[in-house]
Structures are given as structure tokens and as C-alpha cells.
Design a protein around this motif. Structure first.
Motif, PDB file in Angstrom:
ATOM      1  N   GLY A 128      27.849 -29.565 -38.012  1.00 48.39           N
ATOM      2  CA  GLY A 128      29.006 -29.360 -37.144  1.00 48.39           C
ATOM      3  C   GLY A 128      29.509 -30.580 -36.411  1.00 48.39           C
ATOM      4  N   TYR A 129      29.002 -31.752 -36.722  1.00 49.68           N
ATOM      5  CA  TYR A 129      29.503 -32.977 -36.108  1.00 49.68           C
ATOM      6  C   TYR A 129      30.800 -33.392 -36.780  1.00 49.68           C
ATOM      7  N   PHE A 130      31.681 -33.996 -36.010  1.00 52.83           N
ATOM      8  CA  PHE A 130      32.933 -34.497 -36.567  1.00 52.83           C
ATOM      9  C   PHE A 130      33.189 -35.902 -36.040  1.00 52.83           C
ATOM     10  N   LYS A 131      33.898 -36.664 -36.826  1.00 52.79           N
ATOM     11  CA  LYS A 131      34.168 -38.061 -36.481  1.00 52.79           C
ATOM     12  C   LYS A 131      35.213 -38.134 -35.373  1.00 52.79           C
ATOM     13  N   ILE A 132      34.882 -38.890 -34.311  1.00 54.34           N
ATOM     14  CA  ILE A 132      35.820 -39.061 -33.197  1.00 54.34           C
ATOM     15  C   ILE A 132      36.227 -40.511 -33.015  1.00 54.34           C
ATOM     16  N   GLY A 133      35.592 -41.413 -33.746  1.00 50.17           N
ATOM     17  CA  GLY A 133      35.919 -42.823 -33.600  1.00 50.17           C
ATOM     18  C   GLY A 133      35.165 -43.666 -34.603  1.00 50.17           C
ATOM     19  N   GLN A 134      35.381 -44.967 -34.483  1.00 53.66           N
ATOM     20  CA  GLN A 134      34.760 -45.903 -35.411  1.00 53.66           C
ATOM     21  C   GLN A 134      34.504 -47.227 -34.692  1.00 53.66           C
ATOM     22  N   ARG A 135      33.391 -47.853 -35.033  1.00 50.68           N
ATOM     23  CA  ARG A 135      33.091 -49.204 -34.562  1.00 50.68           C
ATOM     24  C   ARG A 135      33.106 -50.102 -35.796  1.00 50.68           C
ATOM     25  N   LYS A 136      34.068 -51.000 -35.857  1.00 55.96           N
ATOM     26  CA  LYS A 136      34.197 -51.897 -37.006  1.00 55.96           C
ATOM     27  C   LYS A 136      33.021 -52.868 -37.071  1.00 55.96           C
ATOM     28  N   ASN A 137      32.475 -53.008 -38.263  1.00 59.69           N
ATOM     29  CA  ASN A 137      31.381 -53.958 -38.530  1.00 59.69           C
ATOM     30  C   ASN A 137      30.234 -53.833 -37.527  1.00 59.69           C
ATOM     31  N   TYR A 138      29.927 -52.637 -37.122  1.00 60.69           N
ATOM     32  CA  TYR A 138      28.892 -52.386 -36.111  1.00 60.69           C
ATOM     33  C   TYR A 138      27.494 -52.655 -36.644  1.00 60.69           C
ATOM     34  N   TYR A 139      27.235 -52.215 -37.865  1.00 59.80           N
ATOM     35  CA  TYR A 139      25.908 -52.404 -38.459  1.00 59.80           C
ATOM     36  C   TYR A 139      25.859 -53.692 -39.253  1.00 59.80           C
ATOM     37  N   GLU A 140      24.818 -54.475 -38.999  1.00 57.15           N
ATOM     38  CA  GLU A 140      24.581 -55.676 -39.795  1.00 57.15           C
ATOM     39  C   GLU A 140      23.273 -55.459 -40.543  1.00 57.15           C
ATOM     40  N   PHE A 141      23.380 -55.398 -41.861  1.00 54.77           N
ATOM     41  CA  PHE A 141      22.221 -55.137 -42.702  1.00 54.77           C
ATOM     42  C   PHE A 141      21.397 -56.405 -42.876  1.00 54.77           C
ATOM     43  N   VAL A 142      20.129 -56.225 -43.223  1.00 53.85           N
ATOM     44  CA  VAL A 142      19.228 -57.367 -43.360  1.00 53.85           C
ATOM     45  C   VAL A 142      19.680 -58.325 -44.465  1.00 53.85           C
ATOM     46  N   ASP A 143      20.486 -57.832 -45.410  1.00 51.69           N
ATOM     47  CA  ASP A 143      20.977 -58.707 -46.486  1.00 51.69           C
ATOM     48  C   ASP A 143      22.292 -59.406 -46.118  1.00 51.69           C
ATOM     49  N   GLY A 144      22.748 -59.243 -44.866  1.00 51.22           N
ATOM     50  CA  GLY A 144      23.952 -59.918 -44.401  1.00 51.22           C
ATOM     51  C   GLY A 144      25.222 -59.087 -44.475  1.00 51.22           C
ATOM     52  N   ARG A 145      25.203 -57.974 -45.226  1.00 49.91           N
ATOM     53  CA  ARG A 145      26.387 -57.115 -45.290  1.00 49.91           C
ATOM     54  C   ARG A 145      26.617 -56.430 -43.947  1.00 49.91           C
ATOM     55  N   LYS A 146      27.837 -55.992 -43.737  1.00 51.30           N
ATOM     56  CA  LYS A 146      28.181 -55.250 -42.525  1.00 51.30           C
ATOM     57  C   LYS A 146      28.794 -53.917 -42.917  1.00 51.30           C
ATOM     58  N   ASP A 147      28.702 -52.963 -42.003  1.00 55.83           N
ATOM     59  CA  ASP A 147      29.281 -51.646 -42.234  1.00 55.83           C
ATOM     60  C   ASP A 147      29.815 -51.110 -40.915  1.00 55.83           C
ATOM     61  N   ASN A 148      30.827 -50.288 -41.028  1.00 57.42           N
ATOM     62  CA  ASN A 148      31.390 -49.622 -39.867  1.00 57.42           C
ATOM     63  C   ASN A 148      30.484 -48.478 -39.440  1.00 57.42           C
ATOM     64  N   ALA A 149      30.504 -48.182 -38.164  1.00 57.48           N
ATOM     65  CA  ALA A 149      29.811 -47.009 -37.637  1.00 57.48           C
ATOM     66  C   ALA A 149      30.828 -45.920 -37.373  1.00 57.48           C
ATOM     67  N   SER A 150      30.533 -44.739 -37.845  1.00 54.88           N
ATOM     68  CA  SER A 150      31.320 -43.559 -37.460  1.00 54.88           C
ATOM     69  C   SER A 150      30.705 -43.017 -36.178  1.00 54.88           C
ATOM     70  N   ILE A 151      31.524 -42.798 -35.187  1.00 55.73           N
ATOM     71  CA  ILE A 151      31.077 -42.145 -33.953  1.00 55.73           C
ATOM     72  C   ILE A 151      31.371 -40.674 -34.142  1.00 55.73           C
ATOM     73  N   MET A 152      30.331 -39.849 -34.031  1.00 55.25           N
ATOM     74  CA  MET A 152      30.478 -38.427 -34.284  1.00 55.25           C
ATOM     75  C   MET A 152      30.085 -37.643 -33.047  1.00 55.25           C
ATOM     76  N   ALA A 153      30.637 -36.444 -32.918  1.00 55.15           N
ATOM     77  CA  ALA A 153      30.362 -35.610 -31.754  1.00 55.15           C
ATOM     78  C   ALA A 153      30.322 -34.144 -32.161  1.00 55.15           C
ATOM     79  N   LYS A 154      29.711 -33.360 -31.280  1.00 56.54           N
ATOM     80  CA  LYS A 154      29.609 -31.928 -31.493  1.00 56.54           C
ATOM     81  C   LYS A 154      29.476 -31.261 -30.138  1.00 56.54           C
ATOM     82  N   GLU A 155      30.149 -30.120 -29.956  1.00 53.89           N
ATOM     83  CA  GLU A 155      29.923 -29.301 -28.778  1.00 53.89           C
ATOM     84  C   GLU A 155      28.632 -28.530 -29.010  1.00 53.89           C
ATOM     85  N   ILE A 156      27.773 -28.503 -27.980  1.00 56.48           N
ATOM     86  CA  ILE A 156      26.494 -27.783 -28.153  1.00 56.48           C
ATOM     87  C   ILE A 156      26.375 -26.635 -27.163  1.00 56.48           C
TER      88      ILE A 156
END
Length: 156
Positions: A128-156
Motif C-alpha cells: 500500500g505504499y505509493f510514491k510521493i517524491g524522488q531524490r535524484k542520484n541519492y544512492y551511490e553504489f559501490v561500483d560508482g553508479r548512482k540511482d534515484n531514490a523513490s520516497i514512498m508513503a502510506k497511511e497506517i
């Protein structure tokens, strides 16, 4: 959906072994998890667990660390050993954390996940989580690649 999740959790609880886990074991499991980002160290876990707002849930070969602040809950880390994935461990831990958060007054739960982590994204969507935002190039992998983070939320 809620019935299916509750039934899965109940079935999982019946066949789960609960083991105590130290910060050293957490850091070791994090390293073994095959995470593409830098694993957290023993001292990072130790310092985190000493914080009043932190909640820690664990089962054999898996754990979740989350934070509770006012009406918000945040899942900081869900780690499952690769050999024990797709057995319901992460789902079980997330549902336990959400229940604890709700019991102390939280009404929303947040998390961040790498956009390329398809299995985690599928699980979070199923829960039931849904995407509410994004952080560009938030994750930096050990091999040097980068990836965006999806910020997700859910009412509980």
C-alpha cells in the motif's frame, strides 16, 4: 488485500524462528545481503539502536530498523539475507513495524528505496505504499553508479 497480507503474516509467524541480533551481526548480515550501497557498520547500528526513537525488529536472517517521530514513522533499513528472500520475512517485519508505529500514535509511514530495486518496489506497492517524491542520484553504489531514490508513503 488486507486479508491476504494478514493471512500471509499469520502463516509466516507460525514457521518463523526469532533470534537475538547484535549490532555486529546486523552489520555482518547487511554486508552479506548483497546491498549495492555501502553497508552500515557495527558502530552505526549500535549508535542508532541507542536512540529513543528507533525501533528494531528481527527474525532469523532478516531485520528492520525504523524511526518513530510524532505522527510519522520511517523505515530506515530492511535487510534480508539473499538465500532467505521471497519467504515473507520483509513483509512480516514491515507489518510488525507499522503496527508498533500505529500503537504509539503514528499515522503515516515513509521509506526510501532505489528505483532500480524492483523486488522491494513491488513489495512496498503490494503493502500500500505509493510514491510521493524522488531524490535524484541519492544512492551511490559501490561500483560508482548512482540511482534515484523513490520516497514512498502510506497511511497506517
Amino acid at each position: 488485500m488486507l486479508y491476504k497480507t494478514s493471512r500471509r503474516i499469520s502463516q509466516y509467524r507460525q514457521r518463523t524462528k526469532f533470534v537475538k541480533m547484535t549490532p555486529f551481526e546486523m552489520s555482518k548480515l547487511h554486508l552479506l545481503s548483497g546491498s549495492l550501497t555501502r553497508p552500515w557498520s557495527e558502530s552505526e547500528y549500535k549508535n542508532l539502536l541507542a536512540t529513543d526513537t528507533i525501533r528494531f525488529f528481527y527474525v532469523e536472517n532478516a531485520f528492520l530498523v525504523g524511526r518513530l517521530v510524532g505522527s510519522d514513522a520511517e523505515i530506515l533499513n530492511v535487510i534480508v539475507h539473499p538465500k532467505y528472500r521471497r519467504l515473507g520475512k520483509a513483509r512480516y517485519l514491515i507489518v510488525k513495524f507499522e503496527a508498533e508505529a500505529k500503537s504509539v500514535g503514528a499515522s503515516r509511514c515513509f521509506l526510501e528505496v532505489a528505483e532500480s530495486n524492483n523486488s522491494a518496489n513491488t513489495l512496498y506497492n503490494d503493502l500500500g505504499y505509493f510514491k510521493i517524491g524522488q531524490r535524484k542520484n541519492y544512492y551511490e553504489f559501490v561500483d560508482g553508479r548512482k540511482d534515484n531514490a523513490s520516497i514512498m508513503a502510506k497511511e497506517i
